[in-house]
Design an enzyme around this catalytic site. Structure first.
Site, PDB file in Angstrom:
ATOM      1  N   ARG A  76       7.676 -10.844   2.932  1.00  9.09           N
ATOM      2  CA  ARG A  76       7.988  -9.490   2.446  1.00  9.09           C
ATOM      3  C   ARG A  76       8.295  -8.565   3.626  1.00  9.09           C
ATOM      4  O   ARG A  76       9.212  -7.758   3.598  1.00  9.09           O
ATOM      5  CB  ARG A  76       6.772  -8.873   1.725  1.00  9.09           C
ATOM      6  CG  ARG A  76       6.531  -9.332   0.315  1.00  9.09           C
ATOM      7  CD  ARG A  76       5.363  -8.505  -0.215  1.00  9.09           C
ATOM      8  NE  ARG A  76       4.919  -8.931  -1.534  1.00  9.09           N
ATOM      9  CZ  ARG A  76       3.990  -8.291  -2.237  1.00  9.09           C
ATOM     10  NH1 ARG A  76       3.410  -7.212  -1.748  1.00  9.09           N
ATOM     11  NH2 ARG A  76       3.644  -8.718  -3.424  1.00  9.09           N
ATOM     12  N   ARG A 134      -0.395  -8.460  13.264  1.00 10.32           N
ATOM     13  CA  ARG A 134      -1.000  -7.417  12.405  1.00 10.32           C
ATOM     14  C   ARG A 134      -1.831  -8.052  11.294  1.00 10.32           C
ATOM     15  O   ARG A 134      -2.862  -7.515  10.891  1.00 10.32           O
ATOM     16  CB  ARG A 134       0.075  -6.499  11.832  1.00 10.32           C
ATOM     17  CG  ARG A 134       0.556  -5.459  12.868  1.00 10.32           C
ATOM     18  CD  ARG A 134       1.967  -4.979  12.614  1.00 10.32           C
ATOM     19  NE  ARG A 134       2.121  -4.246  11.383  1.00 10.32           N
ATOM     20  CZ  ARG A 134       3.299  -4.084  10.764  1.00 10.32           C
ATOM     21  NH1 ARG A 134       4.398  -4.607  11.276  1.00 10.32           N
ATOM     22  NH2 ARG A 134       3.362  -3.406   9.645  1.00 10.32           N
ATOM     23  N   LYS A 166       0.817  -1.229   0.000  1.00  8.45           N
ATOM     24  CA  LYS A 166       0.000   0.000   0.000  1.00  8.45           C
ATOM     25  C   LYS A 166       0.838   1.261   0.000  1.00  8.45           C
ATOM     26  O   LYS A 166       0.626   2.153  -0.807  1.00  8.45           O
ATOM     27  CB  LYS A 166      -0.836   0.107   1.287  1.00  8.45           C
ATOM     28  CG  LYS A 166      -1.974  -0.802   1.438  1.00  8.45           C
ATOM     29  CD  LYS A 166      -2.795  -0.424   2.676  1.00  8.45           C
ATOM     30  CE  LYS A 166      -2.024  -0.370   3.972  1.00  8.45           C
ATOM     31  NZ  LYS A 166      -1.540  -1.638   4.493  1.00  8.45           N
ATOM     32  N   ARG A 214      -9.785   1.625   8.538  1.00  9.21           N
ATOM     33  CA  ARG A 214      -9.410   0.243   8.851  1.00  9.21           C
ATOM     34  C   ARG A 214     -10.471  -0.464   9.668  1.00  9.21           C
ATOM     35  O   ARG A 214     -10.322  -1.647   9.957  1.00  9.21           O
ATOM     36  CB  ARG A 214      -8.127   0.250   9.685  1.00  9.21           C
ATOM     37  CG  ARG A 214      -6.852   0.144   8.876  1.00  9.21           C
ATOM     38  CD  ARG A 214      -5.681   0.304   9.851  1.00  9.21           C
ATOM     39  NE  ARG A 214      -4.557  -0.485   9.477  1.00  9.21           N
ATOM     40  CZ  ARG A 214      -3.426   0.031   8.956  1.00  9.21           C
ATOM     41  NH1 ARG A 214      -3.324   1.313   8.719  1.00  9.21           N
ATOM     42  NH2 ARG A 214      -2.427  -0.757   8.675  1.00  9.21           N
ATOM     43  N   ARG A 232      11.337  -0.331  12.228  1.00  2.96           N
ATOM     44  CA  ARG A 232      10.037  -0.193  12.894  1.00  2.96           C
ATOM     45  C   ARG A 232       9.921  -1.176  14.046  1.00  2.96           C
ATOM     46  O   ARG A 232      10.176  -2.365  13.894  1.00  2.96           O
ATOM     47  CB  ARG A 232       8.900  -0.434  11.889  1.00  2.96           C
ATOM     48  CG  ARG A 232       8.586   0.787  11.071  1.00  2.96           C
ATOM     49  CD  ARG A 232       7.569   0.523   9.998  1.00  2.96           C
ATOM     50  NE  ARG A 232       6.316  -0.059  10.474  1.00  2.96           N
ATOM     51  CZ  ARG A 232       5.224  -0.136   9.722  1.00  2.96           C
ATOM     52  NH1 ARG A 232       5.231   0.351   8.480  1.00  2.96           N
ATOM     53  NH2 ARG A 232       4.138  -0.681  10.203  1.00  2.96           N
TER      54      ARG A 232
HETATM   55  P1  ADP Z   1       0.985  -1.636   7.961  1.00  8.16           P
HETATM   56  O1  ADP Z   1       2.291  -1.912   7.300  1.00  8.16           O
HETATM   57  O2  ADP Z   1       0.709  -2.561   9.105  1.00  8.16           O
HETATM   58  O3  ADP Z   1      -0.161  -1.507   7.015  1.00  8.16           O
HETATM   59  P2  ADP Z   1       0.829   1.245   8.751  1.00  8.16           P
HETATM   60  O4  ADP Z   1       2.063   2.004   8.607  1.00  8.16           O
HETATM   61  O5  ADP Z   1      -0.298   1.554   7.814  1.00  8.16           O
HETATM   62  O6  ADP Z   1       1.236  -0.281   8.690  1.00  8.16           O
HETATM   63  O7  ADP Z   1       0.276   1.355  10.252  1.00  8.16           O
HETATM   64  C1  ADP Z   1       1.114   1.079  11.349  1.00  8.16           C
HETATM   65  C2  ADP Z   1       0.314   1.087  12.652  1.00  8.16           C
HETATM   66  O8  ADP Z   1      -0.292   2.386  12.830  1.00  8.16           O
HETATM   67  C3  ADP Z   1      -0.849   0.108  12.719  1.00  8.16           C
HETATM   68  O9  ADP Z   1      -0.454  -1.199  13.102  1.00  8.16           O
HETATM   69  C4  ADP Z   1      -1.721   0.801  13.793  1.00  8.16           C
HETATM   70  O10 ADP Z   1      -1.218   0.614  15.090  1.00  8.16           O
HETATM   71  C5  ADP Z   1      -1.579   2.262  13.440  1.00  8.16           C
HETATM   72  N1  ADP Z   1      -2.619   2.692  12.487  1.00  8.16           N
HETATM   73  C6  ADP Z   1      -2.413   3.109  11.207  1.00  8.16           C
HETATM   74  N2  ADP Z   1      -3.576   3.420  10.613  1.00  8.16           N
HETATM   75  C7  ADP Z   1      -4.555   3.175  11.531  1.00  8.16           C
HETATM   76  C8  ADP Z   1      -5.972   3.272  11.534  1.00  8.16           C
HETATM   77  N3  ADP Z   1      -6.645   3.690  10.452  1.00  8.16           N
HETATM   78  N4  ADP Z   1      -6.638   2.944  12.656  1.00  8.16           N
HETATM   79  C9  ADP Z   1      -6.006   2.538  13.745  1.00  8.16           C
HETATM   80  N5  ADP Z   1      -4.672   2.396  13.825  1.00  8.16           N
HETATM   81  C10 ADP Z   1      -3.940   2.715  12.733  1.00  8.16           C
END
Ligand code: ADP
Length: 189
Positions: free
Chosen positions: A124, A145, A14, A88, A134
């Site tokens: 990946r 996750r 994404k 989400r 991270r």
């Molecule tokens: P991923 O690679 O898991 O898709 P992101 O960078 O999009 O990672 O998100 C990392 C973390 O930030 C998530 O695991 C969550 O803790 C938080 N987060 C991101 N977007 C949201 C959301 N829309 N609602 C709740 N938590 C979020």
């Protein structure tokens, strides 16, 4: 004006694709994960709240995330945007509809990256962990996750299908090939 969402399980690509897509439409790339990480790095109150959830691979509570997105979408550079990582949860879908109605906007399309093979996603991400730095990129948290995605976010795909704006794109293969598939969808909107 073009307003898009990109969604898909963790590791589907994404973030990578959202950057190119935002450039393509001349809009803002709004990644909730990036905004949270920036706040964690700057040790803001929001960052302190978000960090404990993120490190455990849990979602940050909806009221925190919703308020943050509401602020961001009202910034002047966000007339066209690619939202990455939001919504989400079903509650966030409703909140996004409310925010967009307030600003007189609507979504043009939802791009859902499809990668069926869970193990490919996990591998990946384990590879990315070598360089990402991270805290949530340990194998255990990565697997968690994926489960949280299945429990909370996978259900958004049929919701947007019902809204008639869902475009599923094969997320496997080379980054450029996936970008070309997404580009073809966006050109057709
Ligand atoms: P991923 O690679 O898991 O898709 P992101 O960078 O999009 O990672 O998100 C990392 C973390 O930030 C998530 O695991 C969550 O803790 C938080 N987060 C991101 N977007 C949201 C959301 N829309 N609602 C709740 N938590 C979020």
């Amino acid at each position: 004006m073009t307003r898009l969402l990109i969604m898909g399980p963790p590791g589907a690509g994404k973030g990578t694709q959202a950057v190119g897509l935002a450039e393509r439409i001349g809009g803002a790339h709004i990644s909730t994960g990036d905004i949270f990480r920036e706040n964690v790095a700057n040790e803001t109150e929001l960052g302190k709240t978000a960090k404990k959830y993120m490190d455990a691979g849990q979602y940050v509570p909806d009221e925190v995330t919703n308020a943050m997105v509401r602020d961001r979408l009202k910034q002047p550079d966000a007339e066209s945007f690619v939202l990455d990582g939001y919504p989400r949860t079903a509650d966030q879908v409703d909140e996004l509809d409310t925010i967009l109605a307030e600003i007189g906007a609507k979504l043009d399309g939802v791009i859902a990256l499809v990668v069926e093979d869970r193990e490919e996603l996990v591998q990946r991400m384990i590879k990315r962990a070598e360089t990402s730095g991270r805290a949530d990129d340990t194998e255990e948290v990565i697997r968690h996750r994926q489960d949280v995605y299945d429990e909370e976010t996978a259900a958004l795909v049929p919701i947007y299908r019902d809204h008639g704006i869902l475009h599923e794109v094969d997320g496997t293969g080379a980054i450029d090939d996936v970008a070309a598939r997404i580009g073809a969808v966006v050109d057709s909107l």
